[in-house]
Every structure is written in C-alpha cells, then in structure tokens.
Scaffold this motif. Structure first.
Motif, mmCIF file in Angstrom:
data_model
loop_
_atom_site.group_PDB
_atom_site.id
_atom_site.type_symbol
_atom_site.label_atom_id
_atom_site.label_comp_id
_atom_site.label_asym_id
_atom_site.label_seq_id
_atom_site.Cartn_x
_atom_site.Cartn_y
_atom_site.Cartn_z
ATOM 1 N N UNK A 198 -14.222 -9.689 -18.735
ATOM 2 C CA UNK A 198 -12.796 -9.802 -18.447
ATOM 3 C C UNK A 198 -12.089 -10.793 -19.358
ATOM 4 N N UNK A 199 -12.770 -11.856 -19.786
ATOM 5 C CA UNK A 199 -12.109 -12.926 -20.543
ATOM 6 C C UNK A 199 -12.416 -12.877 -22.030
ATOM 7 N N UNK A 200 -12.872 -11.743 -22.531
ATOM 8 C CA UNK A 200 -13.136 -11.595 -23.956
ATOM 9 C C UNK A 200 -14.550 -11.140 -24.223
ATOM 10 N N UNK A 201 -14.739 -10.526 -25.385
ATOM 11 C CA UNK A 201 -16.048 -9.999 -25.731
ATOM 12 C C UNK A 201 -17.082 -11.094 -25.914
ATOM 13 N N UNK A 202 -16.643 -12.307 -26.234
ATOM 14 C CA UNK A 202 -17.584 -13.392 -26.473
ATOM 15 C C UNK A 202 -17.899 -14.177 -25.201
ATOM 16 N N UNK A 203 -17.130 -13.946 -24.138
ATOM 17 C CA UNK A 203 -17.333 -14.681 -22.891
ATOM 18 C C UNK A 203 -18.306 -13.914 -21.993
ATOM 19 N N UNK A 204 -19.012 -14.660 -21.155
ATOM 20 C CA UNK A 204 -19.918 -14.028 -20.210
ATOM 21 C C UNK A 204 -19.133 -13.218 -19.177
ATOM 22 N N UNK A 205 -19.757 -12.145 -18.714
ATOM 23 C CA UNK A 205 -19.113 -11.336 -17.680
ATOM 24 C C UNK A 205 -19.080 -12.104 -16.370
ATOM 25 N N UNK A 206 -17.917 -12.207 -15.714
ATOM 26 C CA UNK A 206 -17.850 -12.934 -14.444
ATOM 27 C C UNK A 206 -18.418 -12.096 -13.298
ATOM 28 N N UNK A 207 -18.874 -12.767 -12.250
ATOM 29 C CA UNK A 207 -19.294 -12.075 -11.029
ATOM 30 C C UNK A 207 -18.037 -11.607 -10.308
ATOM 31 N N UNK A 208 -17.968 -10.309 -9.998
ATOM 32 C CA UNK A 208 -16.731 -9.741 -9.469
ATOM 33 C C UNK A 208 -16.941 -9.089 -8.102
ATOM 34 N N UNK A 209 -15.912 -9.200 -7.280
ATOM 35 C CA UNK A 209 -15.877 -8.580 -5.959
ATOM 36 C C UNK A 209 -14.624 -7.718 -5.884
ATOM 37 N N UNK A 210 -14.799 -6.424 -5.609
ATOM 38 C CA UNK A 210 -13.682 -5.494 -5.518
ATOM 39 C C UNK A 210 -13.413 -5.155 -4.048
ATOM 40 N N UNK A 211 -12.134 -5.159 -3.659
ATOM 41 C CA UNK A 211 -11.732 -4.756 -2.308
ATOM 42 C C UNK A 211 -10.583 -3.756 -2.423
ATOM 43 N N UNK A 212 -10.478 -2.804 -1.487
ATOM 44 C CA UNK A 212 -9.360 -1.845 -1.523
ATOM 45 C C UNK A 212 -8.049 -2.521 -1.148
ATOM 46 N N UNK A 213 -6.967 -2.137 -1.822
ATOM 47 C CA UNK A 213 -5.665 -2.769 -1.604
ATOM 48 C C UNK A 213 -5.237 -2.737 -0.140
ATOM 49 N N UNK A 214 -5.385 -1.640 0.622
ATOM 50 C CA UNK A 214 -4.917 -1.630 2.017
ATOM 51 C C UNK A 214 -5.605 -2.658 2.905
ATOM 52 N N UNK A 215 -6.780 -3.164 2.500
ATOM 53 C CA UNK A 215 -7.513 -4.108 3.336
ATOM 54 C C UNK A 215 -7.330 -5.567 2.896
ATOM 55 N N UNK A 216 -6.462 -5.803 1.950
ATOM 56 C CA UNK A 216 -6.190 -7.175 1.495
ATOM 57 C C UNK A 216 -5.397 -7.908 2.577
ATOM 58 N N UNK A 217 -5.751 -9.158 2.932
ATOM 59 C CA UNK A 217 -4.976 -9.916 3.925
ATOM 60 C C UNK A 217 -3.526 -10.088 3.481
ATOM 61 N N UNK A 249 0.829 -1.200 0.000
ATOM 62 C CA UNK A 249 0.000 0.000 0.000
ATOM 63 C C UNK A 249 0.867 1.256 0.000
ATOM 64 N N UNK A 250 1.948 1.230 0.768
ATOM 65 C CA UNK A 250 2.853 2.372 0.810
ATOM 66 C C UNK A 250 3.516 2.585 -0.556
ATOM 67 N N UNK A 251 3.921 1.482 -1.194
ATOM 68 C CA UNK A 251 4.533 1.570 -2.519
ATOM 69 C C UNK A 251 3.543 2.153 -3.529
ATOM 70 N N UNK A 252 2.308 1.695 -3.512
ATOM 71 C CA UNK A 252 1.318 2.187 -4.471
ATOM 72 C C UNK A 252 1.027 3.671 -4.241
#
Length: 511
Positions: free
Chosen positions: A319-338, A188-191
């Motif tokens: 994420x995996x191409x225009x022909x692929x279905x959109x995946x279910x995504x979960x976003x978390x802030x970098x400082x809170x990553x384990x 987090x400090x580097x970013x």
C-alpha cells in the motif's frame, strides 16, 4: 572533473605554444605580461562558457522540473536568480584561472630557458596530464558506478509485485456532506445507488468503493486481539490497517483470494459481522492453520470492541510503495462499519472502476453519475491505478535521471581528457613515429604502442575509482533496493565500459 579536464586541455594547448612564447620573450615581453596574457585568455574562456552555460541552464531548469512527476516542494521559487548566476559565473572564473596558472608558469619558465629546459617542461607536463586523466577517470567511474547501482535498483523495484492489478482501473476520491450522511446506513445507501449508476456507463465492467486505494499513502488502522494475546490488556493488542470496502472491491483491484470467500451483498448491517484478513496477518498470528471461520475481536470504534468472523484470506498489497513492506490488513464490509467510524469513509471514499479502454477516458462519465446521485458530493484525485503505481517510484526515477545525467557528462569529459592527452602525445611523437615506420614498424604495431602508453592512466583511474566507490557506498545504501552496495556485476560492467571508452578515445588520434 571539469577542473581537471580544463587544466589538461590548457596544458595540451600550452605544449604547442612553447615556440610562440619563446619568441615573445625574446622580443622583450616580461614573465608578468606573458602570465597576464594566459590569465586573460582564461577569463575570456570563462565568460564565454558562462554565457553558454547559463543559456543551457535556463532551458534545462524547466526540463528538470518537468521531469519530476512528483511535485517538488516550493518548485515555483526555483529559478536562475542573481545568487545562482553569480555563484556559477564566479565558479567558472575561479576554475578557469586556476587551470590556467600552471601552464602559464610552465610556459613562461620554459620560454626564458633553453631547448633542453623546454623539453623537460614538456615531459613534466605530460606526466601531470597523465595524472589528471587518472583523476578524471577515477571520479567518472565513481559516478557511473552510482548510476549503475541506481539503474539496477530501479529495475529491481519495477519487478516487485504490488499485490494488485492496476491496468484498466480508474479511481477517484469522493467527499460526501457529513450533515446528510451521518450514519453508516446513509453511506451504504449512497454507495448502492452510485454503484448501480456507474455500472450503466458503457465500457465499465465492474465498480467498487473503499476508504483507501493502494499507493495513495492514506493511513487507517484498527486494533485486533489475535490468538495468544487474550490474557493481555487491550493496550497491548496490535494495530492493523483497516479497509472498509464494497463486495466487488477485491475483484476490481485484482487482489487474489487465497482461501474462504469474498464479501457479498448478504454481508449487510443485518448480517453476521465478518472480516477478511491479508496473508501477512495470517502468517504472523495463524502460522500453522487457516483462520477462516475463526472469531476475531476488533476495535474499529472509539472504545468499543466487537467480534467478527474471518471469512476469507487475500494477498498482501504494498500500500505504501513498492519498496515498503506490505502492511497487515483487515477488510470489513461498508454496511457493518460502526457509525462513529464512518466519518473517515465519508471524508475519503475512493471509487474504483474496471474499464475496457483507457481508464481516464471514463472519468467524465463517472463524475456525471456522481453528480446525478448527489450534486453536493465533491470529487478529486481522478487517476488511473497505473498512475498511482507510477507515482510510487517517481522519486527514485527522478534521482536516477539526475545522477545518470551527471555520470554521462563525467564520461564525456573524461573521454575528452583522454583524447587530448593522446592527441598531444601523437603530435609530439610524429617524427619518432615516422622513423619507426621507415625502419619497418607496421601501422598496427605503432597504434598498439601509442594505446599502451595511454591506457595506463585510464586503467589506473578505473582501479582508483572502483576502490573509492567501494569506500563511499554507505552514502548510497539508503537509495538502493534489491541490490547490494558491492554488486560485482555493476562494478565489473562499469570498469569495462570506461576501459572501452578510454580505448576508443586513444585509438582515434593513434589511427
């Protein structure tokens, strides 16, 4: 198609040499000698054609490899080796000799008989040529229909919304030395330091980081416990695609926010654990209400679960191409990553920068800022997001180019075959046409009569090719997107295209 076309041309050539072969036969030439002469001519044709073809192939091979933006596996080993050359030359000789046998037999038989027999051979050859034209047109229609479906499919793919705005975005991948960035706080400090420096680059309007970027194919998942699965064991909880991002990531990538709020600098290690979910995830587990403010248990550590609060809902990203279905995504802030999970971010840290001009023009300046923060950080995959998006359809574009090249070649060969038959028919009927003209037939009437007699094989081949394409569409199903294998617009358009080309090929000799 080439074999049928060559047979047709040799039959037309032979029809004009009946007098020559009759004279040779009268002067004592045997049937074997006459056949040998035509086979020798076919061999000369095959060898000259092979030399020209190999010369073109040498140039085309480089162009074909260059036309594929996606690297072809083992491309360095693709060459015109002796096996390829022998195969091509052998095939050319086999086709040429085979195509010459029928006119050779017809000519030698006709030369040994009377005028009536010669005329019957000419009429029989004309029927055979009509069938060959029909076969050429049928195979051409099949290829052009396939090409037409791929063109429409490619156009449909190009219209798909990727879920982000790629224009004016530079991306690059960093790998930081793990021995000096062991904890999430170190990353987090580097970013924070690097983001502050990249923002000072003239022309860079905003910058962010994450563990993946769309279309790069990288897979990162975490387990969640959505509503309704509380009573089930953790083994039954679904996995979602896991995104570790800085606050400005959604804005830089142009991913729309539908409800709630984006991450802020307050969502740090000391803040309440938060998350943002994609709309596809919401539609699946919160179909009748908004999840903003709801609690969600996630497992983004080895075996540990933690509870986060959903603060926002964003759009789906393909994420995996225009022909692929959109995946279910979960976003978390970098400082809170384990800490245990931060290793994946250290190895694959993608930075994205919104620029005012061409993104790649800022690559050198951004890399200098990376080196200024830490000279040991390696950077790679320097690309614009437009390049990532284009790469996702490169395979389809390459397939389309190849099949379209075959289709155009097939149409040209079919047009040559149609023209040759029509030209021979007009040459044979020159006296008849003169008599009809003298008796009052107009030019338009004569032209129409010739074209009507030639359009039969063309239209018949178009029907056969269309029916054949319908029967073979299952082989193409996996290559199509957004268009059915029985697309009526494509079938009708191709049929009309071939009919027009056939009509033009007939009109020229008739005129």
């Amino acid at each position: 198609i080439a074999g049928a076309n060559l047979t047709n041309l040799l039959l037309v050539n032979g029809a004009g040499r009946l007098q020559e072969f009759a004279t040779r036969r009268a002067l004592g030439a045997s049937s074997r000698r006459l056949v040998a002469q035509l086979i020798t001519e076919a061999l000369v044709l095959a060898m000259v054609g092979s030399v020209l073809g190999l010369a073109v192939a040498g140039l085309a091979l480089s162009a074909l490899l260059a036309a594929s933006a996606t690297p072809i596996p083992r491309a360095a080993e693709i060459s015109l080796d002796w096996a390829a050359v022998l195969f091509a030359v052998g095939l050319a000789i086999a086709i040429s000799v085979s195509a010459a046998l029928l006119p050779a037999v017809q000519l030698t038989c006709a030369a040994a008989k009377g005028i009536a027999a010669q005329r019957s051979v000419t009429l029989g050859g004309r029927t055979l040529r009509a069938w060959l034209v029909c076969a050429e047109v049928a195979m051409s229609v099949l290829l052009v229909i396939w090409a037409g479906l791929l063109v429409r499919s490619f156009a449909a793919v190009q219209q798909v919304d990727p879920g982000f705005q790629p224009s004016g975005v530079l991306s690059l991948r960093l790998s930081v030395p793990r021995e000096r960035y062991r904890a999430t706080s170190d990353l987090a400090r580097f970013t924070d330091q690097l983001a502050a420096r990249i923002r000072t680059v003239p022309g860079v309007t905003s910058v962010a980081a994450g563990n993946v970027v769309p279309m790069n194919g990288y897979l990162a998942t975490a387990t969640i416990q959505p509503p309704g699965l509380e009573a089930r064991s953790a083994a039954d909880w679904p996995e979602v695609h896991y995104r570790m991002i800085r606050p400005d990531y959604l804005a830089v990538m142009g991913i729309p926010l539908f409800s709630g709020r984006p991450f802020t600098d307050a969502d740090n290690a000391g803040g309440a654990p938060v998350a943002i979910v994609s709309r596809g995830l919401v539609q699946r587990y919160w179909p009748h209400g908004s999840p903003v403010g709801a609690q969600l248990r996630i497992r983004d550590d080895t075996d540990k679960f933690r509870t986060v609060q959903i603060v926002g809902v964003v759009g789906d990203v393909r994420h995996f191409g225009l022909e692929a279905e959109s995946p279910s995504e979960l976003y978390v802030p970098i400082p809170q990553v384990p800490d245990a999970t931060s290793v994946w971010l250290a190895n694959n840290m993608y930075w994205v920068a919104k620029t005012e001009g061409m993104p790649l023009a800022y690559a050198a300046a951004v890399r200098r800022e990376v080196a200024a923060v830490d000279a040991d950080v390696a950077s790679s995959f320097v690309r614009s997001m437009d390049q990532w998006l284009a790469q996702s359809v490169d395979a389809r574009r390459f397939n389309l180019r190849v099949i379209a090249l075959f289709a155009v070649t097939a149409l040209v060969l079919a047009a040559i075959g149609i023209y040759s038959v029509a030209a021979e028919a007009v040459a044979v009927r020159t006296r008849e046409i003169g008599v009809r003209s003298a008796l009052g037939a107009t030019n338009s009437q004569l032209t129409s009569a010739i074209m009507r007699s030639g359009l039969g094989p063309v239209l018949g081949g178009g029907v056969v090719g269309t029916v054949g394409a319908l029967g073979l569409m299952n082989a193409l199903r996996s290559f199509l997107y957004g268009v059915t294998t029985h697309d009526p617009a494509t079938f009708v358009a191709v049929f009309l295209l071939v009919a027009v080309i056939g009509a033009v090929a007939l009109y020229i000799p008739a005129r």
